[in-house]
Write an enzyme that holds these catalytic residues in place. Structure first.
Site, PDB file in Angstrom:
ATOM      1  N   SER A 129       0.840  -1.203   0.000  1.00 49.40           N
ATOM      2  CA  SER A 129       0.000   0.000   0.000  1.00 49.40           C
ATOM      3  C   SER A 129       0.876   1.254   0.000  1.00 49.40           C
ATOM      4  O   SER A 129       1.647   1.470  -0.933  1.00 49.40           O
ATOM      5  CB  SER A 129      -0.949  -0.056   1.204  1.00 49.40           C
ATOM      6  N   ASP A 225      -2.055  14.373  12.872  1.00 50.80           N
ATOM      7  CA  ASP A 225      -2.113  15.700  12.265  1.00 50.80           C
ATOM      8  C   ASP A 225      -1.455  15.692  10.884  1.00 50.80           C
ATOM      9  O   ASP A 225      -1.998  16.251   9.922  1.00 50.80           O
ATOM     10  CB  ASP A 225      -1.415  16.723  13.165  1.00 50.80           C
ATOM     11  N   HIS A 284      -7.209  -6.207   0.515  1.00 51.76           N
ATOM     12  CA  HIS A 284      -6.072  -5.304   0.380  1.00 51.76           C
ATOM     13  C   HIS A 284      -4.896  -5.783   1.228  1.00 51.76           C
ATOM     14  O   HIS A 284      -3.744  -5.599   0.851  1.00 51.76           O
ATOM     15  CB  HIS A 284      -6.513  -3.903   0.812  1.00 51.76           C
TER      16      HIS A 284
END
Length: 303
Positions: A129, A225, A284
Site C-alpha cells: 500500500s 495531524d 487489500h
C-alpha cells in the site's frame, strides 16, 4: 497531538542475529533543506542477519501500520532464504520520528539515507500500500539502490478505494483517553468509540495497535495531524517521467479494488518489466489474508 522531546536510537552495529533501532516518538524539527529536498528522519528498524552475498529484503508497511506487521514474515523469509531482512517504521508511524512532511518524496529520502548506512544496497524492496508507493518512487529515483521491486496491492495510479480512511483519522483524534489508568482500559474505550465509524472488528484491532503509553499518558503513536494534512498526497502518486527497468512484481488481492487492470498501462510505462500476479480470496491486506500464498509469491519472484 502530544510531542515527545526525548529520543534515542541504537545504531546498527551488526551484533548477533538481529539488530534494532528504536525511537521515543520524537518530532523532527524541520522537513526540508533549503526548501528543495526533504530532510531525512532517522527511521526505527529491525534487521535480521543473513548472508551478505544476496540482496537483502526490505519490507515497507502501509498506512496506519508498523514494522511489526511483517515480524513473522521477516523471520520466516530470513530462515528460508538465508538473506538479511529489514523491517522499517515509516516516518509518523510506529517508533519512527514525527515530521510535518508526509510526502512520498520525504519517505523515499528517509530510505535513501538509511539503506546505504546499513550496507543494504542494492536490495529487494517489498512495499504494501503506502509502503509500495514509497518503494516505487525510490526505485524510480535511485534505481541503483533497488535490485528488484514488489508492490503489494497498490499502483502508481491515484487511489479511490480508501475514501473511509479520513473518517478513521477523525474518529481516532476524537477519542479522549485522559482518565484511563491502564492500556487495556484505554484500548477498550477507544474500541467502543471507533465502533460507530469503523464496523470492521479486524480494522479496529489493527488501528488499536497504535495506542501506546508514553510518560503515563495513552496516545496514538501515529502523527494523525500530519496524516490528515497530507491525505491527498498519500492517496496519489507523484508524477514521474523516469522508468525503473529492474524486475518488478505487482501483487494484488483478488477481492481488492486498489490495483485494477485499468492501472496496467501506467504501471508498464514506469516499470516496463512489471509482472502482474493475483492472490485469490485476498483483500487489500494480502499478506495477512493469504500468508502462505504471499510467501510463495515472494519466494517465486526471488528465484
Amino acid at each position: 497531538m502530544v510531542g515527545w522531546r526525548r529520543a534515542w536510537t541504537l545504531p546498527y552495529r551488526g551484533l548477533g542475529p538481529s539488530s534494532s533501532s528504536f525511537s521515543r516518538l520524537p518530532i523532527a524539527s524541520s522537513s526540508s533543506q533549503g526548501g528543495t529536498e526533504p530532510r531525512p528522519v532517522p527511521l526505527s528498524y529491525k534487521l535480521l542477519d543473513g548472508e551478505a552475498a544476496s540482496p537483502p529484503l526490505v519490507f515497507l508497511h502501509g498506512l496506519f501500520g508498523s514494522k511489526t506487521n511483517f515480524n513473522s514474515i521477516a523471520k520466516a523469509l530470513a530462515q528460508q532464504t538465508g538473506r538479511r531482512v529489514l523491517t522499517v517504521d515509516a516516518r509518523n508511524h510506529g517508533e519512527s520520528p514525527h515530521s510535518p512532511d508526509m510526502s512520498y518524496e520525504a519517505m523515499s529520502q528517509d530510505l535513501q539515507d538509511l539503506l546505504p548506512q546499513l550496507g543494504l544496497v542494492p536490495c529487494v524492496l517489498i512495499g504494501h500500500s503506502m509502503g509500495g508507493r514509497t518503494a516505487m518512487l525510490l526505485a524510480l529515483q535511485r534505481p541503483e539502490l533497488v535490485e528488484r521491486l514488489i508492490a503489494v496491492d497498490i499502483s502508481p495510479v491515484e487511489t479511490t478505494s480508501s475514501s473511509n480512511f479520513p473518517s478513521y483519522i477523525t474518529a481516532m483524534r476524537a477519542v479522549d483517553m485522559a482518565n484511563e489508568v491502564s492500556l487495556s482500559g484505554a484500548r477498550k474505550l477507544a474500541d467502543e468509540r471507533l465502533r460507530s465509524v469503523i464496523q470492521s472488528t479486524s480494522m479496529r484491532q489493527f488501528l488499536l495497535t497504535n495506542l501506546v503509553e508514553v510518560d503515563g499518558r495513552f496516545v496514538w503513536r501515529l502523527n494523525l495531524d500530519a496524516l490528515d494534512k497530507h491525505w491527498d498526497k498519500i492517496l496519489d502518486f507523484p508524477a514521474r517521467q523516469e522508468t525503473y527497468s529492474g524486475p518488478t512484481l505487482f501483487l494484488r488481492g483478488g477481492n481488492s479494488q486498489f490495483l485494477l487492470p485499468s492501472h496496467y498501462p501506467e504501471i508498464r510505462r514506469l516499470f516496463p518489466r512489471a509482472q502482474m500476479q493475483t492472490v485469490p480470496n485476498a483483500s487489500h491486506w494480502v499478506h495477512s489474508d493469504r500468508l502462505q500464498d504471499f510467501m510463495a509469491a515472494v519466494r517465486g519472484f526471488l528465484a
